[in-house]
Scaffold this motif. Structure first.
Motif, PDB file in Angstrom:
ATOM      1  N   TYR A  76       0.851  -1.186   0.000  1.00  0.00           N
ATOM      2  CA  TYR A  76       0.000   0.000   0.000  1.00  0.00           C
ATOM      3  C   TYR A  76       0.888   1.238   0.000  1.00  0.00           C
ATOM      4  O   TYR A  76       2.069   1.168   0.311  1.00  0.00           O
ATOM      5  CB  TYR A  76      -0.929  -0.003   1.216  1.00  0.00           C
ATOM      6  N   LYS A  77       0.293   2.362  -0.372  1.00  0.00           N
ATOM      7  CA  LYS A  77       1.044   3.616  -0.378  1.00  0.00           C
ATOM      8  C   LYS A  77       0.957   4.233   1.013  1.00  0.00           C
ATOM      9  O   LYS A  77      -0.117   4.507   1.515  1.00  0.00           O
ATOM     10  CB  LYS A  77       0.504   4.567  -1.432  1.00  0.00           C
ATOM     11  N   PHE A  78       2.110   4.459   1.603  1.00  0.00           N
ATOM     12  CA  PHE A  78       2.198   5.018   2.948  1.00  0.00           C
ATOM     13  C   PHE A  78       2.630   6.469   2.842  1.00  0.00           C
ATOM     14  O   PHE A  78       3.639   6.771   2.229  1.00  0.00           O
ATOM     15  CB  PHE A  78       3.215   4.223   3.778  1.00  0.00           C
ATOM     16  N   GLY A  79       1.869   7.347   3.428  1.00  0.00           N
ATOM     17  CA  GLY A  79       2.222   8.762   3.409  1.00  0.00           C
ATOM     18  C   GLY A  79       2.079   9.398   2.039  1.00  0.00           C
ATOM     19  O   GLY A  79       2.741  10.381   1.742  1.00  0.00           O
ATOM     20  N   GLY A  80       1.259   8.824   1.189  1.00  0.00           N
ATOM     21  CA  GLY A  80       1.008   9.434  -0.109  1.00  0.00           C
ATOM     22  C   GLY A  80       1.794   8.843  -1.257  1.00  0.00           C
ATOM     23  O   GLY A  80       1.225   8.432  -2.252  1.00  0.00           O
ATOM     24  N   ASP A  81       3.118   8.773  -1.156  1.00  0.00           N
ATOM     25  CA  ASP A  81       3.927   8.373  -2.301  1.00  0.00           C
ATOM     26  C   ASP A  81       4.740   7.111  -2.099  1.00  0.00           C
ATOM     27  O   ASP A  81       5.128   6.460  -3.068  1.00  0.00           O
ATOM     28  CB  ASP A  81       4.903   9.511  -2.674  1.00  0.00           C
TER      29      ASP A  81
END
Length: 150
Positions: A76-81
């Motif tokens: 999954y994308k953590f913190g946006g990027d």
């Protein structure tokens, strides 16, 4: 004038390279992160076995199956990027074995509360895995640079 080295431009270039890898090769990055989480899961399982935890016979099915509960999650994308993926143990008492717990006697029985120290097998496995992970990331980014001629 400073006597040291200024690595700010190098750090900026590294961040730009990671952003480019995430943008251009998001599918490959996602599968890379999942493979690394599986490697960490395997390290955690081996660390658990090598420490001799849970080798004593138990009557509970949970005690017999904690070794089978090591898993890796979905990327999954953590913190946006940034891509991320967890490696964990889904047994309901795994965190107690890892971190330790306070053993309380039953009502009416003699005895004091005692702290049972944890084995910290997850932290030890992640510390062992960190250099291997850094080498794999450098190799992955190096392949990206070679493919795109950067």
């Amino acid at each position: 004038m400073s006597d040291g080295f200024d690595f700010s431009e190098l750090d900026e270039f590294t961040n730009q390279m990671l952003e480019a890898v995430n943008d251009l090769k998001s599918k490959e990055t996602k599968s890379f992160v999942k493979k690394e989480a599986n490697k960490l899961k395997t390290k955690e399982k081996k660390m658990y076995q090598s420490m001799g935890i849970g080798l004593e016979p138990t009557d509970t099915p949970q005690g017999k199956r904690i070794i089978d509960k090591f898993k890796s999650g979905k990327p999954y994308k953590f913190g946006g990027d940034d891509w991320s993926c967890r490696a964990f143990n889904s047994a309901p008492h795994a965190h107690l074995i890892n971190n330790g717990f306070v053993h309380k006697p039953h009502k009416g029985s003699k005895g004091k509360e005692t702290f049972v120290p944890g084995w910290h097998f997850i932290e030890k496995a992640s510390n062992q895995f960190e250099p291997e992970y850094q080498a794999d990331v450098e190799e992955f980014v190096g392949e990206f640079i070679e493919e795109n001629g950067l």
